[in-house]
Scaffold this motif. Structure first.
Motif, PDB file in Angstrom:
ATOM      1  N   LEU A  38       0.832  -1.212   0.000  1.00  0.00           N
ATOM      2  CA  LEU A  38       0.000   0.000   0.000  1.00  0.00           C
ATOM      3  C   LEU A  38       0.863   1.257   0.000  1.00  0.00           C
ATOM      4  N   ILE A 252      -2.292  -4.202  -5.885  1.00  0.00           N
ATOM      5  CA  ILE A 252      -3.305  -3.503  -5.089  1.00  0.00           C
ATOM      6  C   ILE A 252      -4.696  -3.786  -5.634  1.00  0.00           C
ATOM      7  N   ALA A 253      -4.840  -3.822  -6.949  1.00  0.00           N
ATOM      8  CA  ALA A 253      -6.139  -4.151  -7.541  1.00  0.00           C
ATOM      9  C   ALA A 253      -6.583  -5.548  -7.134  1.00  0.00           C
ATOM     10  N   LEU A 255      -5.604  -7.120  -4.462  1.00  0.00           N
ATOM     11  CA  LEU A 255      -5.845  -7.083  -3.017  1.00  0.00           C
ATOM     12  C   LEU A 255      -7.240  -6.557  -2.715  1.00  0.00           C
ATOM     13  N   LEU A 256      -7.649  -5.489  -3.375  1.00  0.00           N
ATOM     14  CA  LEU A 256      -8.963  -4.896  -3.125  1.00  0.00           C
ATOM     15  C   LEU A 256     -10.089  -5.842  -3.546  1.00  0.00           C
ATOM     16  N   PHE A 259     -10.200  -8.718  -1.080  1.00  0.00           N
ATOM     17  CA  PHE A 259     -10.770  -8.291   0.195  1.00  0.00           C
ATOM     18  C   PHE A 259     -12.292  -8.189   0.104  1.00  0.00           C
ATOM     19  N   ALA A 260     -12.800  -7.665  -0.999  1.00  0.00           N
ATOM     20  CA  ALA A 260     -14.248  -7.546  -1.166  1.00  0.00           C
ATOM     21  C   ALA A 260     -14.906  -8.922  -1.221  1.00  0.00           C
TER      22      ALA A 260
END
Length: 279
Positions: A38, A252-253, A255-256, A259-260
């Motif tokens: 991050l 990061i994409a 990861l997001l 996570f969702a």
């Protein structure tokens, strides 16, 4: 009675020490790598991250990885629970061998698994040659990726659900049958509600493993851009080109999105536990 509070003894040290060790290990293994990712993305900037991710090749790779990972996890959810039920409830010749084979994807290096699957499902392989006669191609297609993800994810569901099945008393099923319930009704209203939390946990583990899988996929995928190229491969390509900012942006994409998806699964788990409590 004295006013001294009741002390529950435990083989684990005091709360402070145990929590300190837990948080230290969690920070080293999980929080620090995610924080570094991050932080790298923050230095790169949101606009640059979006410009990197908002490309057809990246979106296709992300869609392919998460779509096939979800399908593989769904397949493993169904057949992993069935396999766990067979291993826990039935005794038959070769059961111990089958039980040991379930753990094979855990012990087998992913690159070895990828090479083995490619050799089996290639057009000249043992399975691929038979399927080729029917006009079906597995290796170097999305079907090959799906098979590889199913292979690495199946043990997570089976090993998560199997202990729960072993703890379910047979008397529960017998009582349901005594009250006049059919097998389908017993399965739907008695067995599955008790297995749901563990099954969803196994599903989440299989999904998480499939999303980040690399070694067993790249050999059988063919790695054709916009067709069979997975998101982890794009990250490796960016790293080999020393484009660390782009690799962090794609990471990061992923990861997001992960996570969702895991948040949604956890919410479903909470709902299922509450539903079982109300039943």
């Amino acid at each position: 009675m004295s006013g001294r509070p009741f002390v529950q003894r435990s083989p684990i040290p005091g709360f402070g020490l145990a929590m300190g060790v837990t948080m230290a290990m969690l920070s080293v293994v999980v929080l620090l790598p995610i924080g570094a990712l991050l932080l790298k993305g923050a230095d790169f900037g949101l606009s640059n991250i979006w410009a990197t991710v908002n490309r057809e090749r990246v979106w296709k790779a992300l869609w392919l990885s998460f779509r096939l990972s979800f399908l593989a996890a769904m397949f493993n959810l169904v057949f992993g629970v069935m396999l766990a039920w067979v291993l826990a409830r039935y005794r038959f010749p070769g059961r111990r061998l089958l039980d040991a084979a379930v753990d094979l994807p855990f012990a087998l290096p992913t690159a070895v698994a990828g090479i083995a699957l490619t050799a089996l499902y290639a057009p000249n392989g043992a399975f691929g040659s038979v399927l080729a006669d029917w006009g079906i191609k597995i290796a170097y297609t999305q079907w090959g990726i799906l098979i590889a993800l199913i292979f690495v994810g199946l043990p997570f569901v089976t090993r998560t659900v199997q202990p729960v099945i072993e703890e379910i008393e047979r008397e529960v099923e017998e009582a349901s049958a005594t009250l006049g319930a059919s097998r389908l009704y017993t399965l739907h209203h008695v067995i599955l509600p008790m297995l749901a939390p563990a099954a969803l946990t196994g599903f989440a583990l299989a999904l998480a493993r499939a999303v980040g899988e690399y070694g067993s996929v790249i050999f059988i995928a063919g790695n054709i851009p916009l067709v069979t190229e997975i998101a982890p491969l794009l990250i490796v390509i960016q790293l080999e080109e020393f484009n660390y900012d782009a690799a962090a942006a794609i990471g990061i994409a992923m990861l997001l999105i992960s996570f969702a998806m895991l948040l949604a699964i956890n919410l479903i788990q909470i709902w299922s536990r509450r539903r079982i409590g109300y039943v």
